[in-house]
Write a protein that holds these residues in place. Structure first.
Motif, mmCIF file in Angstrom:
data_model
loop_
_atom_site.group_PDB
_atom_site.id
_atom_site.type_symbol
_atom_site.label_atom_id
_atom_site.label_comp_id
_atom_site.label_asym_id
_atom_site.label_seq_id
_atom_site.Cartn_x
_atom_site.Cartn_y
_atom_site.Cartn_z
ATOM 1 N N GLU A 883 0.756 -1.175 0.135
ATOM 2 C CA GLU A 883 -0.006 0.153 0.002
ATOM 3 C C GLU A 883 1.048 1.271 -0.114
ATOM 4 N N TYR A 884 0.456 2.154 -0.607
ATOM 5 C CA TYR A 884 1.371 3.544 -0.665
ATOM 6 C C TYR A 884 0.268 4.518 -0.376
ATOM 7 N N LEU A 885 0.912 5.361 0.528
ATOM 8 C CA LEU A 885 -0.023 6.411 0.979
ATOM 9 C C LEU A 885 0.606 7.745 1.465
ATOM 10 N N PRO A 886 -0.080 8.862 1.403
ATOM 11 C CA PRO A 886 0.482 9.896 1.803
ATOM 12 C C PRO A 886 0.452 10.083 3.463
ATOM 13 N N LYS A 887 1.857 10.327 4.032
ATOM 14 C CA LYS A 887 1.907 10.152 5.317
ATOM 15 C C LYS A 887 1.046 10.985 6.331
ATOM 16 N N LEU A 888 0.739 12.029 5.761
ATOM 17 C CA LEU A 888 -0.219 12.901 6.366
ATOM 18 C C LEU A 888 -1.813 12.528 6.453
ATOM 19 N N ASP A 889 -1.973 11.527 5.732
ATOM 20 C CA ASP A 889 -3.550 11.382 5.780
ATOM 21 C C ASP A 889 -3.663 10.154 6.984
ATOM 22 N N ARG A 890 -3.845 10.630 8.043
ATOM 23 C CA ARG A 890 -4.113 9.644 9.214
ATOM 24 C C ARG A 890 -5.244 8.647 8.758
ATOM 25 N N ASP A 891 -6.565 9.056 8.294
ATOM 26 C CA ASP A 891 -7.256 8.157 8.221
ATOM 27 C C ASP A 891 -7.142 7.195 7.448
ATOM 28 N N GLN A 892 -6.468 7.444 6.217
ATOM 29 C CA GLN A 892 -6.178 6.519 5.184
ATOM 30 C C GLN A 892 -4.951 5.588 5.963
ATOM 31 N N VAL A 893 -4.242 6.128 6.361
ATOM 32 C CA VAL A 893 -2.936 5.306 6.765
ATOM 33 C C VAL A 893 -3.451 4.263 7.826
ATOM 34 N N LEU A 894 -4.211 4.735 8.876
ATOM 35 C CA LEU A 894 -4.821 3.900 9.730
ATOM 36 C C LEU A 894 -5.778 2.527 9.055
ATOM 37 N N THR A 895 -6.515 3.015 8.318
ATOM 38 C CA THR A 895 -7.498 2.229 7.803
ATOM 39 C C THR A 895 -6.603 0.995 6.912
ATOM 40 N N ALA A 896 -5.717 1.534 6.238
ATOM 41 C CA ALA A 896 -4.536 0.617 5.640
ATOM 42 C C ALA A 896 -4.067 -0.307 6.674
ATOM 43 N N VAL A 897 -3.578 0.269 7.628
ATOM 44 C CA VAL A 897 -2.955 -0.609 8.540
ATOM 45 C C VAL A 897 -3.895 -1.736 9.105
ATOM 46 N N LYS A 898 -5.059 -1.385 9.299
ATOM 47 C CA LYS A 898 -5.847 -2.306 9.905
ATOM 48 C C LYS A 898 -6.412 -3.423 8.465
ATOM 49 N N ASN A 899 -6.424 -3.047 7.383
ATOM 50 C CA ASN A 899 -6.688 -3.905 6.424
ATOM 51 C C ASN A 899 -5.454 -4.827 6.147
ATOM 52 N N LEU A 900 -4.312 -4.327 6.145
ATOM 53 C CA LEU A 900 -3.074 -5.202 5.772
ATOM 54 C C LEU A 900 -2.839 -6.149 6.894
ATOM 55 N N LEU A 901 -3.226 -5.734 8.053
ATOM 56 C CA LEU A 901 -3.045 -6.822 9.293
ATOM 57 C C LEU A 901 -4.025 -7.740 9.024
ATOM 58 N N LYS A 902 -5.345 -7.296 8.728
ATOM 59 C CA LYS A 902 -6.421 -8.448 8.722
ATOM 60 C C LYS A 902 -6.019 -9.344 7.618
ATOM 61 N N SER A 903 -5.542 -8.813 6.179
ATOM 62 C CA SER A 903 -5.472 -9.778 5.370
ATOM 63 C C SER A 903 -4.241 -10.696 5.500
ATOM 64 N N ARG A 904 -3.352 -10.311 6.456
ATOM 65 C CA ARG A 904 -2.114 -11.068 6.689
ATOM 66 C C ARG A 904 -2.769 -12.395 7.536
ATOM 67 N N GLU A 905 -3.615 -11.688 8.471
ATOM 68 C CA GLU A 905 -4.267 -12.951 9.359
ATOM 69 C C GLU A 905 -4.773 -13.828 8.336
ATOM 70 N N ILE A 906 -5.455 -13.571 7.457
ATOM 71 C CA ILE A 906 -6.225 -14.379 6.474
ATOM 72 C C ILE A 906 -5.398 -15.438 5.779
ATOM 73 N N LYS A 907 -4.276 -14.515 5.389
ATOM 74 C CA LYS A 907 -3.256 -15.160 4.600
ATOM 75 C C LYS A 907 -2.369 -16.305 5.494
ATOM 76 N N GLU A 908 -2.269 -15.903 6.454
ATOM 77 C CA GLU A 908 -1.347 -17.068 7.482
ATOM 78 C C GLU A 908 -2.600 -17.947 8.053
ATOM 79 N N ALA A 909 -3.703 -17.976 7.854
ATOM 80 C CA ALA A 909 -4.822 -18.950 8.233
ATOM 81 C C ALA A 909 -4.735 -19.769 7.220
ATOM 82 N N ALA A 910 -4.537 -19.437 6.052
ATOM 83 C CA ALA A 910 -4.780 -20.127 4.953
ATOM 84 C C ALA A 910 -3.479 -21.091 4.706
#
Lengths: 910, 166
Positions: A883-910
């Motif tokens: 994911e590639y985001l402007p560092k000052l966009d807090r909302d987007q960064v946080l959402t991306a963090v959350k989504n990336l962590l979630k998809s990692r979980e799914i991947k690891e579960a797989a």
């Protein structure tokens, strides 16, 4: 025989053309007697006539041409110098030649008139005198004397009548000859007259035959007609009117939808277009008309500057509107002077530099995209941006701070600043301090642009782009406050339409100025209605209404800066005829003129440069800064667009501007108290306001009638800081010092504008204000995740740290990619967040390294950056970033963090 | 750029008035509010009914806008505001356009009702008084007392003078 006739025809046609030119050249020669090129050209023409007439056996013609050539050869070889007398005789020869040609055209024979033979005798005598130096060698032969000594006596009587008859008295008879013989002074007077009117058609024939035959010279048929320029202008105007009528007809035809009418209209449309084009052509002149003056100018200037310069002219046949040719003459001369004086080095220096001793100056004209490009290129010393910066600072045009922040390209543009001169010494050629700024203004007035390319020791190229014509221009028709306005297409960059949601997101309000984020660049917005608003009261409700509708932005380019013009509606683009404004309205800088629309109503043409200059100072500063931001994106150091404000006048604070949603003012009376908190009614909602002094050890906000609000929007919730004064917005490279003010809510400090400025950690303040304010809706994301963050700038590190840890994540920080990589080996992390631009190992390398290691295959990587170009993004994605985001966009960064962590979980579960 | 002066009617022969009567001057008259104004008839190019005026924001207050007179664009000057008539004297009746001034760049004067052409004997034309209620005397050249009201003879040059000349 047929072939001979053809050749004769060709010969006549060619000679006629050449002779027309000869007249012109002789006059020029008189003005510039030492123009060798001109003499050579005349010589060639006469020589050709002599040769060809010899071939046909036209002895009289050959004779005249021969002796004329004789005289010319003396001039060419420098044996004699051009003077009025010689010119007069030569012009007479041309007149005789013309008369003979006319006779040839008519009868196929040379006229068998004794006048011609007499003239040949005179001419021969004169040529001899020139040859032995009694004419022309002495510079100051008085015309009167000359005419007496050379054509005097009987000869004069023969030559002059030709003159006389040709001018007015075709029917008058030989008495003239006698009379004139007795009146020598008058004869010389006539001679003079002839000089001033060399184009008077000669009529040697009618002199003898006038009673019986009409003057044959009238049959020297012309393919060109001289037309009064005003007549052409008038035609042009009428053509313009016709175009308007046609447009109106087209509208009506479309409305009526009658097939016959449509067809007829289409046909008319074609004819009118053609007519317009043709009339336009009558106004066109080859740019060579201006270029041709330059060989001489360059030669003279080079000589006086003691330089050797060769001029190359290319594309002299490129056509341009007459009025434009007039206007570009001076700017071109100025630029050529500049090139010679400042650009091309003296021969010895050129040799030292390993360049050819003779400098080359190229003037080039060509068409490109409906415009004419003129380039002036030299292979001289070029311009050194460093020197320009120094000079500009020395002259007080810019401050040293500004100088360092200018890019090289911008530094070059400094020469267009008023009062700038790069010559080390002022010479008589250029460098008087008036110059390139005037050039630029003049070109811009034409709707053109000037570009500059320069490389030290390689040379400088100035590129001028100008429209083909000024009379009819393509324009975009827009609406504002119920009226139509035309925007010249040359200023147009692009059109943007924003939905109300997009407006809320991407349009920021700072003070009274609005800005729009256009692909990562900050574009100042100007509302056309407001600019023109003086006369039309704007209710604030209407303003509110505006915010509900979608926003039309016309992105415009005024010289070196861009801005967005907000209009009510965008109609269409049209070819419009420019008409000037009356004297009562001329002074208004916002208008370039008027035009008539298809329905016969008048619309005003906006002057974009004028509008740009009426923008208030702050907006203009911001414009400048906007440009800086755009350019600094690629620069190595990270720049910050900061908002400076104060709570107590003694203390200065800063915030990244990108975090700010808008700025506003409220009267103190509007602050309401709800429990222990303060709120204001803002845009239909109650918005919490925060006093910084409640959370930071700073001087409290003094009582004011009116406060400034800095409004933020997080999680779709508005919140504002209450401050006393918005100081400024600046664009700087910050060097944040974290140690001096170690304090909750403060990221660090820096010296900005000679003042210690504290950087507010807005996230921490909000955290202190309400621990839940920033928390996003929880949906079972792994709150205990560990994030490795690589970021070289302490300021950003703190900022990111602050808002990410507020979400409950654990953070390990690294100062660059190298350190991050080392930490990865020992620490267990769930996500890597990295900056792109870092010392030692940058974010791209780090990502590549991580992806190259099987152990980290599933480790999500989030790139946060201040680079926002599409290209940069693609590079990062290639390197393996998720994911590639402007560092000052807090909302987007946080959402991306959350989504990336979630998809990692799914991947690891797989 | 040459303007389309030929689209305007031919210029009145300067001698015409003198032939009719050496002692009278003909005035074209028009009303604004309760005032009656006049301009010498030879200064009038034409009179037109309610041309479409396009407003020009940022223009001086007295400029109503611009109008299109057969392809030529003229500045429309609001007579009332130009000579400082107070606003309440305006009514919303349809306006008329008096095209006047020099032929290269005429102006379009926005007036209310158009009056008759009046022949005024020279000896009845008087210099303007120091004060005419509600009218800026700078624009008044002469006056003439008529039986029922006062004819204010305007100074055409002053009316069309651009702002900086004032």
């Amino acid at each position: 025989m047929g072939m001979d006739e053809d050749i004769l025809k060709d010969f006549l046609a060619e000679s006629k053309e050449n002779l027309e030119r000869l007249d012109q050249e002789f006059v020029e020669l008189e003005q510039e007697p030492d123009n060798a090129e001109l003499i050579k050209s005349i010589f060639r023409t006469i020589h050709t006539i002599k040769g060809t007439s010899g071939f046909f056996g036209f002895t009289t013609l050959e004779g005249i041409a021969h002796f004329a050539e004789d005289i010319l050869s003396k001039l060419r070889d420098g044996v004699a110098e051009v003077n009025e007398e010689i010119t007069t005789v030569l012009l007479q020869s041309v007149d005789y030649i013309k008369a003979i040609l006319a006779s040839l055209e008519q009868t196929g024979k040379e006229p068998d008139d004794v006048v011609y033979l007499d003239f040949i005798v005179d001419l021969r005598n004169f040529a001899e005198k020139v040859a032995n130096g009694s004419v022309g060698a002495a510079n100051d032969t008085a015309p009167a004397e000359a005419s007496e000594s050379n054509t005097g006596g009987e000869n004069a009587s023969k030559a002059e009548p030709v003159q006389e008859t040709s001018e007015e008295k075709a029917a008058d008879q030989p008495e003239d000859t006698k009379q004139e013989d007795n009146k020598e002074p008058e004869t010389t007077g006539k001679a003079e007259e002839q000089k001033t009117a060399p184009k008077a058609p000669p009529a040697p024939k009618p002199k003898k035959r006038a009673p019986t035959t009409p003057a044959p010279t009238t049959h020297l048929t012309e393919t060109h007609v001289r037309v009064d320029v005003h007549l052409l202008d008038k035609l042009m105007n009428l053509a313009g009117e016709l175009v308007l009528s046609r447009n109106r007809m087209a509208q009506i035809a479309t409305q009526l939808d009658d097939a016959d009418l449509l067809t007829a209209n289409q046909r008319m449309s074609l004819v009118v277009t053609e007519l317009q084009e043709q009339i336009m052509k009558t106004r066109m002149q080859p740019v060579g008309n201006v270029f041709n003056k330059f060989p001489r100018i360059v030669r003279d200037l080079a000589k006086s500057a003691q330089k050797q310069i060769q001029l190359q002219i290319k594309g002299a046949e490129t056509e341009l509107d007459r009025s434009i040719i007039e206007v570009i003459k001076d700017p071109l001369t100025h630029m050529v002077r500049n090139s010679i004086d400042h650009g091309v080095e003296p021969p010895d220096i050129r040799v030292q530099k390993g360049k050819p001793q003779v400098g080359t100056l190229i003037m080039k004209a060509y068409h490109e995209g409906g415009q004419v490009i003129i380039e002036i290129q030299d292979d001289g010393a070029g311009m050194d941006p460093e020197k320009l910066r120094e000079k500009a600072v020395e002259k007080g045009i810019i401050s040293p701070d500004q100088a360092t922040s200018l890019s090289d390209r911008e530094a070059l543009m400094l020469i267009f600043q008023p009062g700038f001169s790069t010559a080390e010494k002022v010479t008589n050629i250029s460098g008087r301090g008036v110059g390139m700024d005037v050039v630029k203004t003049n070109i811009e007035k034409l709707g053109g642009t000037v570009e500059l390319k320069s490389e030290v020791n390689v040379g400088t190229t100035v590129r001028i782009k100008i429209p083909l014509t000024l009379a009819i221009i393509p324009a975009l028709i827009v609406r504002a406050a119920g009226q139509r306005y035309a925007i010249p297409q040359v200023n147009l960059v692009e059109l943007v339409c924003l939905s109300p949601e997009a407006q809320k997101k991407d349009v920021q309000v700072i003070g009274n100025s609005e800005f729009y984020r256009l692909r990562g660049q900050i574009l100042p917005l100007v509302r056309l209605k407001k600019i023109l608003g003086a006369g039309m009261e704007l209710a604030s409700e209407q303003d509110e209404e505006d915010n509900k509708a979608s926003m039309n932005i016309v992105v415009l380019n005024s010289g070196d800066r861009q801005f967005g013009l907000v209009v009510d509606a965008i109609n269409d683009s049209e070819e419009i005829v420019v008409k000037p404004l009356g004297k009562h309205l001329k002074h208004i800088s916002c208008y370039a003129g008027t035009t008539l629309m298809g329905d016969g109503r008048v619309a005003l043409i906006l002057d974009i440069v004028g509008i740009a200059s009426t923008l208030n100072l702050r907006a203009e500063d911001s414009l400048h800064e906007t440009k800086m931001v755009a350019e600094s994106r690629t620069a190595e150091e990270e720049r910050q667009f900061l908002l400076l404000f104060s709570v107590d006048p003694s203390e200065c604070f800063a915030l990244p501007l990108a975090l700010v949603n808008r700025l506003d003012k409220i009267p103190a009376s509007r602050i309401e108290h709800v429990g222990s908190r303060e709120v204001v009614q803002y845009r239909g909602k109650s918005m919490p306001v925060i006093r910084l002094e409640n959370y930071l050890p700073i001087s409290p906000l003094s009582e004011q009638e009116e406060y400034h609000l800095i409004v933020f929007n997080f999680n779709n919730k508005d919140v504002a800081f209450l401050v006393s004064q918005i100081e400024d917005s600046v664009d700087i490279v910050i060097d944040v010092e974290e140690e001096t003010f170690r304090q909750e809510g403060i990221l660090g400090s820096a010296i900005i504008k000679d003042k210690t400025t504290l950087f507010i950690d807005i996230y921490q303040i909000l955290q202190m204000y309400d621990p839940d304010f920033l928390r996003q809706e929880q949906d079972g994301s792994p709150i205990n995740a560990r994030i490795l963050m690589a970021e070289d700038s302490a300021f950003y590190r703190n900022l990111l740290h602050s808002y990410i840890s507020a979400e409950g994540y654990e953070i390990i920080t690294a100062e660059d990619g190298q350190q991050a990589w080392e930490l990865l080996q020992t620490e267990e992390v769930d996500l890597v967040m990295t900056d792109i631009e870092m010392p030692r190992m940058n974010g791209l390398k780090l990502a590549q390294k991580i992806r190259g290691n099987a152990k980290f295959e599933k480790l999500p990587i989030l790139a946060v950056t201040s680079l926002s170009g599409e290209e940069d993004k693609n590079k990062a994605m290639e390197a393996g970033v998720d994911e590639y985001l402007p560092k000052l966009d807090r909302d987007q960064v946080l959402t991306a963090v959350k989504n990336l962590l979630k998809s990692r979980e799914i991947k690891e579960a797989a | 750029m040459a303007r389309q002066t030929e689209t305007l009617p031919a210029e009145a022969e300067p001698g015409v008035i003198d032939i009719r009567s050496a002692d009278t001057i003909q005035f074209s008259t028009f009303y604004f509010g309760r005032h009656l104004f006049g301009l010498p008839i030879e200064e009038i190019i034409e009179i037109n009914r309610a041309l479409d005026v396009t407003p020009v924001p940022l223009a001086p207050d007295y400029v109503e806008g611009v109008v299109n007179l057969r392809g030529q664009i003229l500045t429309a000057i609001h007579l009332g505001r130009r000579i400082g008539l107070s606003i309440e004297e305006e009514d919303d009746s349809r306006y008329n356009n008096v095209i006047t001034g020099n032929r290269e760049e005429p102006i379009c004067l926005i007036v209310q009702r158009i009056g008759d052409v009046m022949a005024i004997p020279r000896n009845q034309i008087e210099p303007p008084p120091d004060l005419i209620s509600g009218v800026d005397v700078e624009y008044v050249r002469n006056v003439c007392k008529l039986p029922e009201n006062l004819l204010i003879i305007l100074d055409g040059k002053a009316l069309e003078a651009p702002p900086n000349a004032n």
